[in-house]
Design an enzyme around this catalytic site. Structure first.
Site, mmCIF file in Angstrom:
data_model
loop_
_atom_site.group_PDB
_atom_site.id
_atom_site.type_symbol
_atom_site.label_atom_id
_atom_site.label_comp_id
_atom_site.label_asym_id
_atom_site.label_seq_id
_atom_site.Cartn_x
_atom_site.Cartn_y
_atom_site.Cartn_z
ATOM 1 N N CYS A 40 0.904 -1.287 -0.130
ATOM 2 C CA CYS A 40 0.041 0.025 -0.060
ATOM 3 C C CYS A 40 0.856 1.189 -0.135
ATOM 4 O O CYS A 40 1.728 1.295 0.964
ATOM 5 C CB CYS A 40 -0.993 -0.103 1.289
ATOM 6 N N CYS A 82 -1.407 5.941 7.132
ATOM 7 C CA CYS A 82 -2.748 5.211 7.438
ATOM 8 C C CYS A 82 -2.569 4.313 8.595
ATOM 9 O O CYS A 82 -1.508 3.641 8.790
ATOM 10 C CB CYS A 82 -3.418 4.384 6.201
ATOM 11 N N GLN A 106 -17.352 -12.802 11.897
ATOM 12 C CA GLN A 106 -15.806 -12.639 11.819
ATOM 13 C C GLN A 106 -15.684 -12.298 10.695
ATOM 14 O O GLN A 106 -16.224 -12.507 9.415
ATOM 15 C CB GLN A 106 -15.354 -14.282 11.788
ATOM 16 N N PHE A 110 -21.675 -17.419 23.948
ATOM 17 C CA PHE A 110 -21.421 -16.114 23.159
ATOM 18 C C PHE A 110 -21.682 -16.571 21.650
ATOM 19 O O PHE A 110 -20.833 -16.333 20.815
ATOM 20 C CB PHE A 110 -20.001 -15.629 23.436
ATOM 21 N N ASN A 125 -22.733 -18.902 14.019
ATOM 22 C CA ASN A 125 -21.515 -19.151 13.266
ATOM 23 C C ASN A 125 -21.082 -20.489 13.483
ATOM 24 O O ASN A 125 -20.446 -21.246 12.671
ATOM 25 C CB ASN A 125 -20.645 -17.744 13.639
ATOM 26 N N GLU A 137 -26.382 -16.343 24.256
ATOM 27 C CA GLU A 137 -25.803 -15.078 23.710
ATOM 28 C C GLU A 137 -26.557 -13.964 24.525
ATOM 29 O O GLU A 137 -27.917 -14.077 24.949
ATOM 30 C CB GLU A 137 -26.187 -15.036 22.383
ATOM 31 N N ASP A 142 -27.393 -13.369 30.430
ATOM 32 C CA ASP A 142 -26.006 -12.490 30.806
ATOM 33 C C ASP A 142 -25.199 -13.423 31.191
ATOM 34 O O ASP A 142 -25.046 -13.750 32.458
ATOM 35 C CB ASP A 142 -26.592 -11.577 31.859
ATOM 36 N N ASP A 159 -16.625 -18.503 22.627
ATOM 37 C CA ASP A 159 -16.231 -17.254 21.458
ATOM 38 C C ASP A 159 -16.425 -16.072 22.209
ATOM 39 O O ASP A 159 -17.136 -15.202 21.402
ATOM 40 C CB ASP A 159 -16.555 -17.622 19.894
ATOM 41 N N CYS A 219 -10.092 -13.339 20.394
ATOM 42 C CA CYS A 219 -9.722 -12.293 20.105
ATOM 43 C C CYS A 219 -8.759 -11.434 20.748
ATOM 44 O O CYS A 219 -8.331 -10.470 20.408
ATOM 45 C CB CYS A 219 -10.755 -11.451 19.383
#
Length: 442
Positions: A78, A84, A274, A303, A308, A324, A351, A372, A398
């Site tokens: 890039c 950026c 995702q 979650f 997915n 969830e 919750d 997840d 993550c």
């Protein structure tokens, strides 16, 4: 109180040796006994850098010249990389990026969780370009440039980067930043659109336009014309997330397929999915292989989002419970189960930071658990996992720091073994570390 005075920055660049990479992918060096974080510099390099901010404990800088280069340095594809903040690591060879992310996972598990897996897995990786099927782009009318800038923010985060295209965005948007700029420039609210969200399915895309003032009839017509010309749906967000609604076309749906499981999932432009389709498919495949669900198994997916992992698991397991906290995502999950003819899934809104041990769906027990969680991890729900009776737990993360913390709890407090762990390159060219781990009852 008076206005806070900004620290004066030296006009001359500084020279420093870079010894490490920070958690966000910046080079780390020292100058005058103070840590300096340098965007665009790599370990093993000597760099000339311009200071862009000073803090009490550290300074921040942009690399202006590499005096001595790392053997792992490559030319960024890039041309706007230096200006950026959307990518942090394009100047680092992709295989070296994977190695660095693996080392971050190793370091976090060892240092924070005080655990180490029986096996380290090879990275899950795919093409590092044109992968972002969801993004949040900033927008700003800059009168000095005579147009609205649309894109990611500059490395220091204060201004929107002025770029022509983006090689990490989904192909439907990688070459449309200038088109979006021209579109916003036609609107009466050009100075009141702070962001545009993009979302892409397998065969269609949408934008969500955040606008701080009402649109005129002419504004809406400009948006309809752009939508028709580009075959991209336009959604509007006049206030909070609950106000998002589709302007055009009259009918539109985003979907993605998981061919290995003969599934198709629908999603709203603001639903969490995702970001990287190829990595997502590989992660799902790995998770199902690790859990080894059979027709006799009852599986818990915490979650679960819009299904997915839930729905692929349901093609193998006897029953699956998806839990969830976001009711809209649970409704999307239910709709996806109906779309795919899967009636062995039970959906629950709960919750997961609270105690769910008294819930009927939990008391029946489970053979396996998939989790997840968001970046904050799953610390509060670990006793629920431990008390579920599950013999195997797959944790998709993550954030390596919260995974490490939770892994330490599962192993050292709740009687699990960490059988294996590895990274998944969900966000190439960024410092984001996605990972997957398998725990088994000791």
């Amino acid at each position: 109180m008076g206005r806070k005075r900004r620290r004066r920055l030296p006009a001359e660049p500084i020279e420093l040796a870079v010894t490490d990479l920070s958690h966000d992918g910046r080079g780390v060096g020292r100058h005058e006994e103070k840590a300096v974080f340098v965007h665009g510099a790599l370990p093993g390099e000597t760099a000339s850098a311009r200071l862009i901010d000073r803090n009490r404990r550290f300074d921040e800088a942009l690399c202006e010249q590499v005096i001595e280069a790392s053997a792992e340095r490559v030319d960024p594809e890039c041309p706007w990389f230096d200006h950026c903040g959307g990518c942090a690591l394009q100047h680092l060879d992709h295989s070296a990026q994977l190695e660095w992310k693996h080392k971050r996972l190793v370091d976090n598990l060892t240092r924070i969780g005080e655990v180490s897996p029986a096996s380290w897995w090879d990275p899950i990786a795919a093409s590092p370009w044109f992968y972002r099927r969801r993004s949040r782009l900033s927008a700003r009318l800059v009168k000095g440039k005579g147009r609205v800038l649309v894109g990611f923010r500059e490395p220091q985060g204060r201004f929107v980067a002025d770029v022509g295209n983006c090689r990490v965005l989904h192909p439907d948007f990688s070459n449309r930043l200038l088109s979006l700029s021209q579109l916003l420039g036609k609107l009466s609210v050009a100075d009141a659109v702070p962001q545009i969200e993009t979302a892409s399915g397998d065969s269609g895309s949408a934008i969500v336009l955040r606008h701080l003032r009402p649109l005129t009839t002419a504004d809406e017509q400009h948006l309809r014309d752009w939508s028709a010309e580009n075959d991209i749906a336009v959604y509007l967000q006049p206030k909070g997330p609950s106000t998002v609604h589709r302007l055009c076309p009259d009918q539109h749906e985003l979907t993605y397929r998981l061919d290995e499981f003969d599934l198709e999932l629908g999603f709203h432009p603001q639903n969490f999915i995702q970001v990287n389709a190829d990595i997502n498919r590989a992660l799902i495949r790995r998770a199902v292989e690790l859990l080894e669900p059979t027709a006799d198994d009852r599986v818990l997916d915490l979650f679960c989002g819009l299904g997915n992992f839930t729905l692929p698991l349901a093609t193998r397991a006897g029953s699956v419970v998806g839990v969830e906290g976001d009711e809209a995502l649970v409704e999307a999950g239910r709709a996806n189960a109906v779309r795919n003819g899967l009636d062995q899934v039970e959906w629950e809104v709960a919750d997961l930071a609270g105690d769910v041990s008294s819930q009927a769906w939990y008391r029946a027990g489970f053979d396996a658990v998939l989790i997840d969680p968001p970046r904050s991890g799953a610390f509060e729900v670990l006793p629920v996992i431990a008390g579920s009776g599950a013999r195997r737990v797959v944790y998709v993360s993550c954030n390596p720091a919260t995974l490490a913390r939770d892994a330490g709890e599962l192993v050292n407090r709740h009687g699990f073994r960490l059988k294996g762990a590895g990274i998944a390159d969900m966000f190439p060219h960024t410092a984001h570390v996605e990972s997957i781990a398998l725990f088994e009852r000791a």
